[in-house]
Motif scaffolding. Structure first.
Motif, PDB file in Angstrom:
ATOM      1  N   ASN A 101      29.482 -17.808  39.088  1.00  0.00           N
ATOM      2  CA  ASN A 101      28.794 -18.483  40.090  1.00  0.00           C
ATOM      3  C   ASN A 101      30.034 -18.797  41.519  1.00  0.00           C
ATOM      4  OD1 ASN A 101      26.677 -20.194  41.277  1.00  0.00           O
ATOM      5  ND2 ASN A 101      28.083 -21.670  41.129  1.00  0.00           N
ATOM      6  N   VAL A 104      29.600 -15.758  43.776  1.00  0.00           N
ATOM      7  CA  VAL A 104      28.368 -15.679  44.468  1.00  0.00           C
ATOM      8  C   VAL A 104      28.448 -16.719  45.632  1.00  0.00           C
ATOM      9  CG1 VAL A 104      25.926 -16.223  44.275  1.00  0.00           C
ATOM     10  CG2 VAL A 104      27.158 -15.084  42.695  1.00  0.00           C
ATOM     11  N   GLU A 108      28.206 -16.241  49.639  1.00  0.00           N
ATOM     12  CA  GLU A 108      27.201 -16.950  50.420  1.00  0.00           C
ATOM     13  C   GLU A 108      27.782 -17.496  51.573  1.00  0.00           C
ATOM     14  OE1 GLU A 108      23.297 -19.540  49.646  1.00  0.00           O
ATOM     15  OE2 GLU A 108      25.111 -19.550  48.044  1.00  0.00           O
ATOM     16  N   ARG A 115      22.034 -15.495  49.207  1.00  0.00           N
ATOM     17  CA  ARG A 115      22.265 -15.726  47.757  1.00  0.00           C
ATOM     18  C   ARG A 115      21.609 -14.801  47.021  1.00  0.00           C
ATOM     19  NH1 ARG A 115      24.829 -19.622  45.141  1.00  0.00           N
ATOM     20  NH2 ARG A 115      24.327 -19.685  42.923  1.00  0.00           N
ATOM     21  N   TRP A 116      20.570 -14.196  47.395  1.00  0.00           N
ATOM     22  CA  TRP A 116      19.846 -13.256  46.526  1.00  0.00           C
ATOM     23  C   TRP A 116      20.552 -11.940  46.609  1.00  0.00           C
ATOM     24  CZ3 TRP A 116      17.744  -8.693  47.838  1.00  0.00           C
ATOM     25  CH2 TRP A 116      17.661  -8.454  49.257  1.00  0.00           C
ATOM     26  N   ALA A 119      23.931 -12.629  44.717  1.00  0.00           N
ATOM     27  CA  ALA A 119      23.571 -12.570  43.106  1.00  0.00           C
ATOM     28  C   ALA A 119      23.304 -11.291  42.350  1.00  0.00           C
ATOM     29  CB  ALA A 119      22.331 -13.597  42.957  1.00  0.00           C
ATOM     30  N   TRP A 120      22.621 -10.093  43.422  1.00  0.00           N
ATOM     31  CA  TRP A 120      22.529  -8.930  42.978  1.00  0.00           C
ATOM     32  C   TRP A 120      23.974  -8.181  42.732  1.00  0.00           C
ATOM     33  CZ3 TRP A 120      19.441  -6.354  39.852  1.00  0.00           C
ATOM     34  CH2 TRP A 120      18.135  -6.555  39.936  1.00  0.00           C
ATOM     35  N   PHE A 231      20.587 -12.181  37.016  1.00  0.00           N
ATOM     36  CA  PHE A 231      20.187 -12.294  38.341  1.00  0.00           C
ATOM     37  C   PHE A 231      19.410 -13.397  38.768  1.00  0.00           C
ATOM     38  CE2 PHE A 231      16.692 -11.564  41.440  1.00  0.00           C
ATOM     39  CZ  PHE A 231      17.601 -11.606  42.665  1.00  0.00           C
ATOM     40  N   TYR A 232      18.314 -13.778  38.037  1.00  0.00           N
ATOM     41  CA  TYR A 232      17.543 -15.116  38.206  1.00  0.00           C
ATOM     42  C   TYR A 232      18.389 -16.346  38.029  1.00  0.00           C
ATOM     43  CZ  TYR A 232      13.510 -12.379  39.324  1.00  0.00           C
ATOM     44  OH  TYR A 232      12.364 -11.406  39.729  1.00  0.00           O
ATOM     45  N   LYS A 235      20.657 -16.584  41.030  1.00  0.00           N
ATOM     46  CA  LYS A 235      20.089 -16.916  42.200  1.00  0.00           C
ATOM     47  C   LYS A 235      19.718 -18.368  42.095  1.00  0.00           C
ATOM     48  CE  LYS A 235      15.817 -15.577  44.595  1.00  0.00           C
ATOM     49  NZ  LYS A 235      15.012 -16.953  44.509  1.00  0.00           N
ATOM     50  N   ASP A 236      19.155 -19.001  41.164  1.00  0.00           N
ATOM     51  CA  ASP A 236      18.931 -20.229  41.207  1.00  0.00           C
ATOM     52  C   ASP A 236      19.755 -21.200  40.492  1.00  0.00           C
ATOM     53  OD1 ASP A 236      16.691 -19.694  42.553  1.00  0.00           O
ATOM     54  OD2 ASP A 236      15.416 -18.948  40.883  1.00  0.00           O
TER      55      ASP A 236
END
Length: 422
Positions: A101, A104, A108, A115-116, A119-120, A231-232, A235-236
């Protein structure tokens, strides 16, 4: 004048009368008899539901509430143990997201990447590294492990001959009176039994691992959904981590101790994993260049045991030196090479890697680290050695937070102490 607040005490709780106690005792006896008769059809979930129906009307009693909490705690662990194969991909995805994280967040904040998108990018990087390891590194390491076990089994006869001809035992016989033949027989029998146990358990362990994951379709399903889960989760991740923190109780109305523990453990784990990967790569490449036997196994050993502070380096040197002495060609030269490579990696780690990567130390005394390693290793084995230091850091963080709160309460004024206590 403001009337004093009424605070219920333990004596104000409703109490059972003699008739109610008799009915409750009879009901419990009938309930236990029914459980005994239906024992072949019951599982912990059904028993917990029946106990909840039985005890819920009595929840106003403190003892009943404590019984409900303890039963729910045990039921939670039972459910987790039953669903461990199902939850494994989610746990792995969250752990990888926890470790990656910061990358990421860096993309960002510094590069203003959505962020998406970041994250990818990190997900593709992680999946690529895992795929490369599964396709190239794992088969090579398993092959070397099987070859090592085969050579160990073949070398038992040579060991017996060496013990018969060794001048070391001749000198020991001059100093200590012992039966040489009995010693050789017991030693070789012990080593043979350990090797046989290892060779018998290895296929069974691999089969149990494959069975826990599931069939081939299950493995493919896990490999297919793991990138999506990573990924998800990335992302979150801020929302997921906050939701996870909210599950824990507050201390003095705050959860600062969790933030401190998460920061310390996160920095430690990321730093240790990165240093371990560098150590495994450096040792493996150096030993492959010098054509040392079982170079990949020694490199993997150096990386994995690097996660264990202090004790890991000692174990790595001992095991690697034994492998070089037993299977080297010539043994003394390979032993010198292994010692030099591990010494060079240790100097690199102490002078460059640890000061720059592990900039946030856990702040534990070396004696406390060694004590935690032995205690966790005794109760949890190899897994305990890996989690000993971060778990001890969390416990120390909890204790420091509690002690600071008590010190603030002790030096505050009486009015402030009353407000803090409330």
């Amino acid at each position: 004048m403001t009337p004093p607040k009424f605070t219920p005490s333990d004596s104000d709780e409703p109490r059972l009368g003699p008739f109610e106690t008799l009915l409750l005792g009879g009901g419990l006896a009938l309930f236990l008899a029914l459980l005994y008769e239906l024992r072949e059809f019951l599982n912990p979930l059904l028993i917990a539901m029946a106990a909840l129906i039985l005890l819920w009307p009595l929840r106003r009693y403190r003892s009943v509430r404590a019984l409900l909490r303890s039963g729910g705690f045990l039921l939670l662990f039972w459910v987790l143990s039953q669903l461990q194969s199902v939850l494994l991909p989610f746990v792995v995805a969250y752990l990888l997201a926890y470790l990656t994280n910061p990358l990421v967040d860096l993309l960002e904040r510094r590069l203003s990447v959505p962020r998406w998108v970041s994250a990818w990018a990190v997900t593709i990087l992680v999946v690529g590294v895992i795929g490369a390891m599964l396709l190239w590194l794992v088969p090579a390491i398993v092959g070397q492990l099987i070859e090592l076990l085969r050579q160990l089994l073949d070398s038992m006869a040579q060991l017996r001959q060496w013990l018969h001809e060794s001048p070391l035992l001749d000198r020991l016989e001059e100093v200590l009176p012992f039966d040489r033949q009995a010693l050789i027989q017991q030693l070789t029998a012990f080593l043979q039994a350990q090797l046989n146990t290892l060779t018998e358990k290895l296929p069974g362990t691999l089969a149990a691992l494959a069975q826990s994951i599931g069939s081939l379709l299950g493995v493919l399903t896990v490999l297919a959904i793991l990138p999506m889960l990573i990924f998800y989760t990335l992302k979150d991740y801020p929302r997921l981590s906050q939701a996870l923190i909210n599950l824990f109780p507050k201390h003095n109305g705050r959860r600062d101790y969790l933030m401190y523990a998460g920061t310390v453990v996160g920095n430690y784990l990321r730093g240790q994993v990165l240093i371990s990967l560098i150590a495994a790569f450096n040792v493996s490449v150096a030993l492959v260049i010098f054509d040392v036997p079982f170079a990949l196994l020694i490199g993997l050993l150096a990386g994995v045991l690097n996660l264990i502070p202090n004790l890991g380096a000692v174990l790595t040197n001992i095991i690697a030196l034994l492998i070089a002495l037993l299977f080297g060609d010539p043994p003394w030269l390979d032993a010198v090479i292994v010692t030099a490579v591990l010494l060079g990696q240790g100097l690199l780690e102490a002078s460059v890697l640890s000061p720059h990567i592990l900039s946030h130390q856990v702040g534990l005394h070396p004696v406390l680290i060694l004590l935690s390693l032995f205690v966790f290793g005794y109760f949890l084995g190899a897994f305990g050695l890996l989690i000993a230091v971060p778990t001890t850091a969390i416990m120390v963080g909890f204790y420091q937070s509690y002690r600071e709160a008590r010190e603030k309460l002790a030096v505050s004024t009486p009015s402030e102490a009353t407000s803090v206590a409330e």
